[in-house]
Design a protein around this motif. Structure first.
Motif, PDB file in Angstrom:
ATOM      1  N   PHE A   1       0.684  -1.297  -0.003  1.00  9.51           N
ATOM      2  CA  PHE A   1       0.044   0.032  -0.021  1.00  9.51           C
ATOM      3  C   PHE A   1       0.805   1.247   0.177  1.00  9.51           C
ATOM      4  CE2 PHE A   1      -2.711  -3.227   1.793  1.00  9.51           C
ATOM      5  CZ  PHE A   1      -4.156  -2.938   1.192  1.00  9.51           C
TER       6      PHE A   1
ATOM      7  N   PRO B   1       1.285   5.773   6.364  1.00 11.25           N
ATOM      8  CA  PRO B   1       0.541   4.574   6.102  1.00 11.25           C
ATOM      9  C   PRO B   1      -0.621   4.611   6.938  1.00 11.25           C
ATOM     10  CG  PRO B   1       2.926   4.071   5.979  1.00 11.25           C
ATOM     11  CD  PRO B   1       2.867   5.558   6.361  1.00 11.25           C
TER      12      PRO B   1
ATOM     13  N   PHE C   1       3.243  -1.807   3.953  1.00  9.77           N
ATOM     14  CA  PHE C   1       2.960  -0.438   3.921  1.00  9.77           C
ATOM     15  C   PHE C   1       4.173   0.295   3.486  1.00  9.77           C
ATOM     16  CE2 PHE C   1      -0.041  -2.416   6.871  1.00  9.77           C
ATOM     17  CZ  PHE C   1      -0.924  -2.047   6.167  1.00  9.77           C
TER      18      PHE C   1
END
Length: 218
Positions: free
Chosen positions: A8, A16, A33
């Motif tokens: 992500f 994050p 992340f």
């Protein structure tokens, strides 16, 4: 059966933490992340993306990026094999930018933005006008990760000058119909989230948790 590794990438200057409410089934997915780091002087986005790919530790990952993070993961997907690229509240090519952003690019008006102010959120909160503005600034304060002026100048410029002409048809695009940064009227071929704003990764997390597993796996 090995797990699907999902990376992500948050939006411009965000941490994050914006993904803290996102949950994927742990028996199928492993979440990772990525975080913004400072760019080199005059660093092209393609070079920055190459440096970010060094943070990818698994083969054929799924990349998910929000807003400017969505632009970045598309650049990363040009450099490494990926299982899937998913962008949220972002754009796939220059034609999806709103007219105001196109104008800012053409006139270089973005160079006049006092990005140093963004590093002083307390000042902005004090002088923010209207409840909606103050609400956004409170969120900005909570989820801000990078407030370095050099980063902010670089990031804002590279959002606006991103010049991808042709959409990658393999990119999966999730977009809210109430996004006021990248209005839905300019967006082609996306999964529409009803009532989703530009910050829907925070507020439409239930929709994300219900739908992302299927979108990733399909």
């Amino acid at each position: 059966m090995s797990k699907i590794h999902v990376y992500f990438m948050p939006g411009l200057a965000a941490s994050p933490k914006i993904f803290e409410r996102i949950q994927l089934p742990e028996d199928t997915f492993e979440m990772h992340f990525l975080e913004w780091f400072l760019p080199e002087k005059n660093e092209p986005l393609e070079v920055y993306a190459k440096r970010m790919t060094a943070e990818i530790k698994h083969e054929n990952p799924v990349l998910i990026g929000v807003s400017f993070g969505g632009i970045l993961v598309q650049e990363m997907a040009e450099l490494i094999p990926v299982r899937k690229t998913i962008i949220i509240s972002s754009v796939k090519c220059r034609d999806e930018f709103p007219m105001l952003m196109k104008l800012a690019k053409n006139t270089k008006a973005y160079k006049l933005i006092p990005t140093r102010m963004f590093s002083n959120v307390e000042f902005l909160l004090k002088y923010g006008i209207g409840e909606k503005v103050k609400e956004r600034l409170e969120l900005y304060k909570m989820y801000l990760s990078v407030n370095d002026k050099k980063y902010l100048d670089w990031a804002i410029e590279h959002v606006l000058i991103w010049n991808r002409k042709k959409t990658d048809e393999k990119v999966v695009h999730i977009h809210g119909d109430a996004d006021d940064v990248f209005p839905i009227k300019n967006i082609k071929n996306c999964i529409v989230v009803k009532g989703g704003t530009h910050a829907m990764i925070l507020f439409k997390y239930k929709w994300m948790n219900e739908n992302l597993p299927g979108i990733i796996a399909e």
